[in-house]
Scaffold this motif. Structure first.
Motif, PDB file in Angstrom:
ATOM      1  N   UNK A  72       0.815  -1.216   0.000  1.00  0.00           N
ATOM      2  CA  UNK A  72       0.000   0.000   0.000  1.00  0.00           C
ATOM      3  C   UNK A  72       0.850   1.268   0.000  1.00  0.00           C
ATOM      4  N   UNK A  73       2.180   1.108  -0.061  1.00  0.00           N
ATOM      5  CA  UNK A  73       3.084   2.242   0.095  1.00  0.00           C
ATOM      6  C   UNK A  73       3.961   2.430  -1.147  1.00  0.00           C
ATOM      7  N   UNK A  74       4.469   3.641  -1.272  1.00  0.00           N
ATOM      8  CA  UNK A  74       5.466   3.918  -2.302  1.00  0.00           C
ATOM      9  C   UNK A  74       6.701   3.056  -2.016  1.00  0.00           C
ATOM     10  N   UNK A  75       7.229   2.392  -2.990  1.00  0.00           N
ATOM     11  CA  UNK A  75       8.392   1.484  -2.915  1.00  0.00           C
ATOM     12  C   UNK A  75       8.073   0.127  -2.306  1.00  0.00           C
ATOM     13  N   UNK A  76       6.862  -0.086  -1.820  1.00  0.00           N
ATOM     14  CA  UNK A  76       6.390  -1.426  -1.513  1.00  0.00           C
ATOM     15  C   UNK A  76       6.976  -2.128  -0.310  1.00  0.00           C
ATOM     16  N   UNK A  77       7.513  -1.389   0.675  1.00  0.00           N
ATOM     17  CA  UNK A  77       8.101  -2.034   1.846  1.00  0.00           C
ATOM     18  C   UNK A  77       7.499  -1.469   3.126  1.00  0.00           C
ATOM     19  N   UNK A  78       7.393  -2.308   4.163  1.00  0.00           N
ATOM     20  CA  UNK A  78       6.968  -1.823   5.480  1.00  0.00           C
ATOM     21  C   UNK A  78       8.064  -1.023   6.165  1.00  0.00           C
ATOM     22  N   UNK A  79       9.306  -1.151   5.687  1.00  0.00           N
ATOM     23  CA  UNK A  79      10.423  -0.450   6.310  1.00  0.00           C
ATOM     24  C   UNK A  79      10.511   0.964   5.752  1.00  0.00           C
ATOM     25  N   UNK A  80      10.029   1.929   6.528  1.00  0.00           N
ATOM     26  CA  UNK A  80      10.073   3.314   6.093  1.00  0.00           C
ATOM     27  C   UNK A  80       9.151   3.580   4.927  1.00  0.00           C
ATOM     28  N   UNK A  81       9.443   4.663   4.169  1.00  0.00           N
ATOM     29  CA  UNK A  81       8.674   4.979   2.985  1.00  0.00           C
ATOM     30  C   UNK A  81       7.439   5.814   3.282  1.00  0.00           C
ATOM     31  N   UNK A  82       6.587   5.958   2.269  1.00  0.00           N
ATOM     32  CA  UNK A  82       5.445   6.861   2.328  1.00  0.00           C
ATOM     33  C   UNK A  82       4.181   6.130   1.912  1.00  0.00           C
ATOM     34  N   UNK A  83       3.080   6.643   2.352  1.00  0.00           N
ATOM     35  CA  UNK A  83       1.790   6.089   1.971  1.00  0.00           C
ATOM     36  C   UNK A  83       1.496   6.423   0.514  1.00  0.00           C
ATOM     37  N   UNK A  84       0.880   5.492  -0.195  1.00  0.00           N
ATOM     38  CA  UNK A  84       0.456   5.691  -1.584  1.00  0.00           C
ATOM     39  C   UNK A  84      -1.019   6.096  -1.580  1.00  0.00           C
ATOM     40  N   UNK A  85      -1.333   7.268  -2.145  1.00  0.00           N
ATOM     41  CA  UNK A  85      -2.705   7.775  -2.140  1.00  0.00           C
ATOM     42  C   UNK A  85      -3.694   6.804  -2.777  1.00  0.00           C
ATOM     43  N   UNK A  86      -3.232   6.006  -3.716  1.00  0.00           N
ATOM     44  CA  UNK A  86      -4.128   5.066  -4.393  1.00  0.00           C
ATOM     45  C   UNK A  86      -4.726   4.032  -3.443  1.00  0.00           C
ATOM     46  N   UNK A  87      -4.125   3.882  -2.260  1.00  0.00           N
ATOM     47  CA  UNK A  87      -4.567   2.820  -1.344  1.00  0.00           C
ATOM     48  C   UNK A  87      -5.201   3.382  -0.061  1.00  0.00           C
ATOM     49  N   UNK A  88      -5.622   4.630  -0.085  1.00  0.00           N
ATOM     50  CA  UNK A  88      -6.247   5.194   1.110  1.00  0.00           C
ATOM     51  C   UNK A  88      -7.535   4.453   1.476  1.00  0.00           C
ATOM     52  N   UNK A  89      -8.375   4.184   0.504  1.00  0.00           N
ATOM     53  CA  UNK A  89      -9.643   3.492   0.794  1.00  0.00           C
ATOM     54  C   UNK A  89      -9.410   2.073   1.309  1.00  0.00           C
ATOM     55  N   UNK A  90      -8.551   1.269   0.666  1.00  0.00           N
ATOM     56  CA  UNK A  90      -8.298  -0.072   1.207  1.00  0.00           C
ATOM     57  C   UNK A  90      -7.671  -0.057   2.596  1.00  0.00           C
ATOM     58  N   UNK A  91      -6.819   0.942   2.856  1.00  0.00           N
ATOM     59  CA  UNK A  91      -6.209   0.983   4.186  1.00  0.00           C
ATOM     60  C   UNK A  91      -7.229   1.329   5.258  1.00  0.00           C
TER      61      UNK A  91
END
Length: 475
Positions: A183-202
């Motif tokens: 659900x995040x930019x760069x696809x890792x739970x380690x650090x990074x940023x939230x991806x706006x495309x996945x706000x509803x699923x999150x």
């Protein structure tokens, strides 16, 4: 137990007369005079040990008290005190022999013991976990068909259920350290940023967590969008950076509406920030959005950066917005076993700045600050020696004890003042009218005079000490 006479044994000596005097009268309706008092002290000689005090005396005209307590001036209600039941803490608790674990949890959560009534949970892995995990690790699963809390069913949920059995009204608040990596930019739970495309699923993911925990017998009373929302921790641990704009959009357009429209979960509180004092301006900006603010039930702060007084800005700018305190910890390089007076001083400042609770970080870690998957060296409120099994109750524990064992849910902070800055003090009035004063003294031994109404009480303070005094008042 770790004190020979607990507060309720003391209270029983005066309960019958105090109850009659309080019946039918507001605790704040008139000037009231203190009667018998009781005290407990933690210092280098002992922990939460009873202290015998002289009787209250009439204040002389020339008396200049060190602390004046005024129950007619009241402030925020108190939710309670506690620590985080992280994956790491629950793992260590699960490995203790059953009878010893039950005894320890009873010590912590029983009203006859430490009286802890608040706890913090992690939505997925934090840095204090045995492994990195989330509840749906199937990339692109926006319908959450693979959602499962199976990891937590092994030892986290059993420990939470056991704590709740001891303390049925245990208030649990929870935060995610990271959404699933996909659900995040760069696809890792380690650090990074939230991806706006996945706000509803999150948002749906968060509600699925709440529903699953409720079905498992552990309802959660409050959630935050993100632990430490303004950092990705340099990619060294589960973390996620949210811009203020994206978090506002998430709460306003997704999480808030979904939470409030769910009949089973609508009473779950939603708290902002869950990070350090210095980020109060972020909260102020977000709360200016009226729609967003309509979903917000409080603001949560951590103690790692800034000063507690910065929380006062939220009350000044947004009167009536509840303030909560949700994380702080000692470090291994500090003096964790003997820093109780410093911790009591710090907790006093937090509560004086409007916090309704104190929730410290890991309830239990081993002597090396493990298990953990992150870069930090935190100390548990209690340390479990991995070689001997000994439990070491650290300074955090004893500081928390002096508040939690005496200040009950529904208490109000009341006014206390004094010009001497060599020690700190804070006062409360419990729902039954009992008054509580906590004094922390990091300096030289001394004796202080406490004034309540027109009565004076002499209280000795030893070096590096916490002293809790309780009393009831009559007309």
């Amino acid at each position: 137990m770790f004190h020979s006479i607990d507060r309720r044994s003391f209270g029983a000596l005066v309960a019958s007369s105090a109850a009659a005097l309080l019946t039918g009268k507001s605790a704040f309706s008139q000037q009231r005079l203190p009667v018998s008092s009781y005290a407990w002290r933690t210092d280098d000689q002992g922990h939460h040990s009873p202290v015998v005090l002289e009787a209250w005396k009439s204040a002389s005209r020339n008396c200049v008290p060190d602390v004046i307590v005024d129950q007619s001036q009241t402030f925020q209600p108190i939710l309670g005190f506690g620590a985080a039941l992280t994956d790491s803490s629950c793992y260590l608790l699960s490995r203790m022999p059953a009878d010893r674990r039950n005894s320890f949890l009873t010590e912590l959560y029983s009203p006859q013991g430490m009286n802890l009534s608040v706890g913090r949970c992690c939505i997925g892995s934090s840095d204090y976990s045995t492994q990195i995990y989330n509840y749906d690790d199937a990339p692109g699963d926006t319908k959450l068909e693979h959602f499962s809390i199976a990891h937590d069913e092994v030892y986290i949920l059993p420990i939470l259920r056991q704590a709740r059995a001891i303390r049925p009204d245990l208030f649990l608040h929870a935060s995610p350290w990271s959404p699933p990596g996909w659900m995040k930019v760069y696809g890792s739970m380690l650090g990074g940023w939230m991806d706006r495309d996945y706000l509803a699923p999150f948002a749906t993911y968060m509600l699925r967590f709440l529903s699953a925990y409720k079905e498992a017998g552990v309802p959660i009373q409050a959630i935050c969008t993100q632990n430490e929302v303004e950092t990705d921790q340099h990619g060294m641990m589960p973390a996620c950076f949210w811009t203020p704009q994206m978090e506002a959009e998430f709460i306003r357009d997704h999480l808030g509406p979904k939470l409030r429209s769910d009949a089973q979960l609508s009473k779950t509180q939603l708290w902002l920030l869950d990070y350090n004092y210095i980020y109060w301006k972020r909260v102020d900006w977000q709360l200016k959005d009226v729609r967003l603010a309509s979903y917000v039930d409080g603001v949560a702060f951590h103690g790692y950066e800034g000063q507690p007084e910065q929380m006062d800005e939220i009350e000044r700018l947004h009167p009536g917005m509840p303030i909560y305190f949700t994380e702080w910890s000692s470090e291994l390089k500090s003096n964790p076993a003997g820093d109780w007076a410093q911790w009591a001083h710090d907790l006093t400042k937090i509560l004086q700045s409007g916090a309704r609770n104190i929730t410290l970080w890991n309830l239990l870690l081993d002597e090396n600050g493990k298990p953990e998957v992150g870069p930090f060296d935190c100390v548990g409120v209690v340390t479990l020696n991995s070689k001997t099994g000994e439990l070491v109750r650290n300074g955090q524990y004893w500081a928390l004890y002096h508040f939690s064992a005496h200040v009950n849910r529904g208490a109000r902070r009341i006014h206390s003042e004094g010009g001497d800055t060599n020690f700190t003090h804070i006062a409360f009035q419990n729902p039954d009218g009992e008054q509580v004063l906590v004094l922390s003294n990091q300096g030289f031994p001394r004796s202080v005079q406490i004034q309540s109404g027109d009565r004076i009480l002499e209280v000795p303070l030893s070096r590096n000490s916490i002293t809790t005094v309780t009393w009831r008042s009559t007309s």
